[in-house]
Write an enzyme that holds these catalytic residues in place. Structure first.
Site, PDB file in Angstrom:
ATOM      1  CG  HIS A 261      21.687  65.767  18.337  1.00  0.00           C
ATOM      2  ND1 HIS A 261      20.756  64.762  18.188  1.00  0.00           N
ATOM      3  CD2 HIS A 261      21.844  66.341  17.124  1.00  0.00           C
ATOM      4  CE1 HIS A 261      20.376  64.734  16.924  1.00  0.00           C
ATOM      5  NE2 HIS A 261      21.014  65.682  16.260  1.00  0.00           N
ATOM      6  CG  ASP A 315      24.280  72.897  12.927  1.00  0.00           C
ATOM      7  OD1 ASP A 315      24.471  72.756  11.717  1.00  0.00           O
ATOM      8  OD2 ASP A 315      23.175  72.759  13.463  1.00  0.00           O
TER       9      ASP A 315
HETATM   10  N1  CMC Z   1      23.754  74.599  25.818  1.00  0.00           N
HETATM   11  C1  CMC Z   1      23.408  74.610  27.119  1.00  0.00           C
HETATM   12  N2  CMC Z   1      22.497  73.783  27.650  1.00  0.00           N
HETATM   13  C2  CMC Z   1      21.952  72.874  26.833  1.00  0.00           C
HETATM   14  C3  CMC Z   1      22.276  72.795  25.475  1.00  0.00           C
HETATM   15  C4  CMC Z   1      23.217  73.711  24.967  1.00  0.00           C
HETATM   16  N3  CMC Z   1      23.556  73.719  23.676  1.00  0.00           N
HETATM   17  N4  CMC Z   1      21.559  71.820  24.890  1.00  0.00           N
HETATM   18  C5  CMC Z   1      20.805  71.305  25.868  1.00  0.00           C
HETATM   19  N5  CMC Z   1      21.037  71.941  27.039  1.00  0.00           N
HETATM   20  C6  CMC Z   1      20.408  71.704  28.329  1.00  0.00           C
HETATM   21  C7  CMC Z   1      19.107  72.497  28.401  1.00  0.00           C
HETATM   22  O1  CMC Z   1      19.287  73.789  28.931  1.00  0.00           O
HETATM   23  C8  CMC Z   1      18.247  71.621  29.289  1.00  0.00           C
HETATM   24  O2  CMC Z   1      18.610  71.846  30.617  1.00  0.00           O
HETATM   25  P1  CMC Z   1      17.512  71.768  31.807  1.00  0.00           P
HETATM   26  O3  CMC Z   1      17.077  70.337  31.826  1.00  0.00           O
HETATM   27  O4  CMC Z   1      18.289  72.181  33.013  1.00  0.00           O
HETATM   28  O5  CMC Z   1      16.421  72.704  31.431  1.00  0.00           O
HETATM   29  C9  CMC Z   1      18.687  70.221  28.911  1.00  0.00           C
HETATM   30  O6  CMC Z   1      20.031  70.332  28.405  1.00  0.00           O
HETATM   31  C10 CMC Z   1      17.807  69.621  27.829  1.00  0.00           C
HETATM   32  O7  CMC Z   1      17.727  70.554  26.768  1.00  0.00           O
HETATM   33  P2  CMC Z   1      16.581  70.557  25.668  1.00  0.00           P
HETATM   34  O8  CMC Z   1      16.701  71.770  24.826  1.00  0.00           O
HETATM   35  O9  CMC Z   1      15.263  70.274  26.314  1.00  0.00           O
HETATM   36  O10 CMC Z   1      16.980  69.243  24.892  1.00  0.00           O
HETATM   37  P3  CMC Z   1      16.611  68.874  23.449  1.00  0.00           P
HETATM   38  O11 CMC Z   1      16.747  67.446  23.310  1.00  0.00           O
HETATM   39  O12 CMC Z   1      15.303  69.478  23.070  1.00  0.00           O
HETATM   40  O13 CMC Z   1      17.782  69.686  22.716  1.00  0.00           O
HETATM   41  C11 CMC Z   1      18.733  70.867  20.968  1.00  0.00           C
HETATM   42  C12 CMC Z   1      18.275  69.514  21.506  1.00  0.00           C
HETATM   43  C13 CMC Z   1      19.587  70.624  19.735  1.00  0.00           C
HETATM   44  C14 CMC Z   1      17.493  71.676  20.572  1.00  0.00           C
HETATM   45  C15 CMC Z   1      19.545  71.616  22.058  1.00  0.00           C
HETATM   46  O14 CMC Z   1      20.654  70.853  22.460  1.00  0.00           O
HETATM   47  C16 CMC Z   1      19.976  72.992  21.599  1.00  0.00           C
HETATM   48  O15 CMC Z   1      19.172  73.929  21.655  1.00  0.00           O
HETATM   49  N6  CMC Z   1      21.263  73.147  21.133  1.00  0.00           N
HETATM   50  C17 CMC Z   1      21.732  74.418  20.647  1.00  0.00           C
HETATM   51  C18 CMC Z   1      21.250  74.646  19.227  1.00  0.00           C
HETATM   52  C19 CMC Z   1      21.953  73.736  18.239  1.00  0.00           C
HETATM   53  O16 CMC Z   1      23.165  73.589  18.252  1.00  0.00           O
HETATM   54  N7  CMC Z   1      21.158  73.148  17.324  1.00  0.00           N
HETATM   55  C20 CMC Z   1      21.667  72.245  16.287  1.00  0.00           C
HETATM   56  C21 CMC Z   1      21.160  70.855  16.510  1.00  0.00           C
HETATM   57  S1  CMC Z   1      21.997  69.613  15.546  1.00  0.00           S
HETATM   58  C22 CMC Z   1      21.612  69.898  13.930  1.00  0.00           C
HETATM   59  C23 CMC Z   1      20.198  70.100  13.588  1.00  0.00           C
HETATM   60  O17 CMC Z   1      19.290  69.485  14.130  1.00  0.00           O
HETATM   61  O18 CMC Z   1      19.968  70.876  12.694  1.00  0.00           O
END
Ligand code: CMC
Length: 378
Positions: A261, A315
């Site tokens: 998140h 989720d």
């Molecule tokens: N699995 C593996 N690695 C992850 C994950 C994950 N679920 N989430 C973050 N990371 C890693 C990512 O690969 C990155 O690594 P690096 O720095 O080595 O490149 C680092 O953590 C930062 O990730 P990011 O995507 O830049 O971080 P963010 O703050 O943009 O991510 C997120 C937030 C929700 C988009 C992401 O955690 C994600 O894609 N999660 C999976 C999808 C998901 O479950 N979404 C629902 C979100 S909660 C409800 C909603 O908003 O609707």
């Protein structure tokens, strides 16, 4: 005003001042209007929570009764909207059907003075009342059946389950579903709420605002993740497969759905409540092997990624609850939208109270002074 550094994804950049909800991502705290999510899940109902979010205070008993009464009265949708939905392809995603139907409401309820509290209240009532009816209607229409009319004797959550299944739901299931709606009702400045606020700032109508927010919620990095969690658990298939599956995703640098998140660096408090609800549901209806897979997955991901603050988000467990209730997977995100309409409308109202159209800047990194090349010379 100081010019901020560019932050991809606007991470950490405030986009509004808001009194609606608060998240402390380090402590795992979520509050709506200052009230903890745990207290609301324990004692409130979705409609009372929606009222609190939108008007800022708990309703008095008579106000709540009026609100519920008006929402019950406005649940039906016009036959022209149902007929329009009959023209949608049955293979279309229910989120797209919802986005189109929400926008279509704007054709029927004309735009009026946005400074008229009666207009605001009527739009809030209509949207909260009709969105669940449209979600349930598309479910029947895509199977070639007529939609089930709302039942005035049932409350908000029970009526939705009734319209879906044509059966009065067990009170425990309806209660759990109502809590799920509370948990999804609002969550600060996420992508769909930002969409709602940007659209609100143009002074367009609330149906267009909800339609734009639904479109934003639909993506797999936002509301759409709950569907993907179920596909992932099904693909894993057994507790033994969890560890190799997680490791292979990490080796490919793929995201694990339902984890991580932007704000929470601990387990999402909504995931904790949802996990307990899932357990209550399984006690009532019998266990689910996917729950065991999910628990093992939480353990393995915490081991691999916990030090980076990646834990289950909202989720992760919601899909398991809906699946056990027999709800089709592609309705999970529309159900998220049913709940989040409350938050979007709260932000609409707050945006109108101190509006200035959103107009961020950009940093141009393209070319200058390129010559025009005639097509035959390219
Ligand atoms: N699995 C593996 N690695 C992850 C994950 C994950 N679920 N989430 C973050 N990371 C890693 C990512 O690969 C990155 O690594 P690096 O720095 O080595 O490149 C680092 O953590 C930062 O990730 P990011 O995507 O830049 O971080 P963010 O703050 O943009 O991510 C997120 C937030 C929700 C988009 C992401 O955690 C994600 O894609 N999660 C999976 C999808 C998901 O479950 N979404 C629902 C979100 S909660 C409800 C909603 O908003 O609707």
């Amino acid at each position: 005003m100081a010019v901020c550094d560019y932050q991809i994804g606007l991470e950490g950049i405030p986009a509004a001042q808001s009194k609606i909800s608060h998240v402390d991502g380090q402590e795992g705290i979520l509050e709506y209007r200052g009230v903890s999510i745990q207290a609301l899940a324990q004692s409130s109902s979705f409609l009372e929570t929606a009222y609190l979010l939108i008007w800022g205070d708990f309703p008095q008993e008579a106000e709540l009764e009026d609100f519920k009464h008006d929402i019950t009265y406005h649940r039906r949708v016009k036959y022209r909207i149902r007929d329009m939905m009959k023209c949608f392809p049955e293979s279309g995603h229910p989120m797209d059907a919802l986005q189109a139907s929400a926008a279509a409401l704007g054709l029927f309820y004309s735009r009026r003075a946005l400074d008229d509290p009666a207009y605001i209240r009527a739009a809030v009532v209509r949207l909260l009342a009709k969105i669940p009816t449209m979600v349930a209607a598309f479910q029947h229409i895509r199977k070639g059946n007529d939609p089930i009319q709302p039942c005035d004797d049932l409350d908000y959550a029970a009526n939705f389950l009734y319209m879906l299944n044509e059966q009065t739901p067990d009170p425990l299931l309806a209660h759990i579903f109502d809590i799920c709606l509370i948990l999804h009702a609002e969550h600060t400045m996420n992508a769909s709420t930002f969409s709602a606020r940007v659209t609100s700032s143009t002074l367009t109508d609330p149906y267009a605002i909800v339609a734009s927010a639904v479109g934003t919620l639909a993506g797999p990095l936002h509301g759409g993740a709950n569907e993907e969690v179920i596909s992932m658990l099904e693909e894993i298939g057994s507790v033994e497969n969890v560890q190799p599956y997680v490791d292979s995703l990490l080796a490919r640098k793929a995201k694990i759905m339902g984890f991580g998140h932007r704000v929470y660096k601990v387990k999402d408090p909504r995931a904790t409540i949802l996990q307990k609800l899932a357990e209550q549901l399984f006690d009532k209806l019998g266990g689910d092997k996917y729950y065991d897979i999910a628990v093992e997955m939480e353990r393995v991901v915490a081991d691999r990624l916990g030090h980076r603050g990646i834990y289950p988000n909202v989720d992760f467990y919601s899909g398991l609850v809906y699946r056990r209730m027999g709800i089709p997977t592609d309705l999970f995100t529309p159900i998220f939208a049913i709940a989040r309409v409350a938050g979007w409308l709260a932000h609409w109202k707050e945006q109108l109270e101190a509006n200035r159209i959103y107009r961020p800047s950009q940093i141009y990194i393209g070319d200058h002074n390129r010559p025009y090349i005639p097509i035959e010379e390219r």
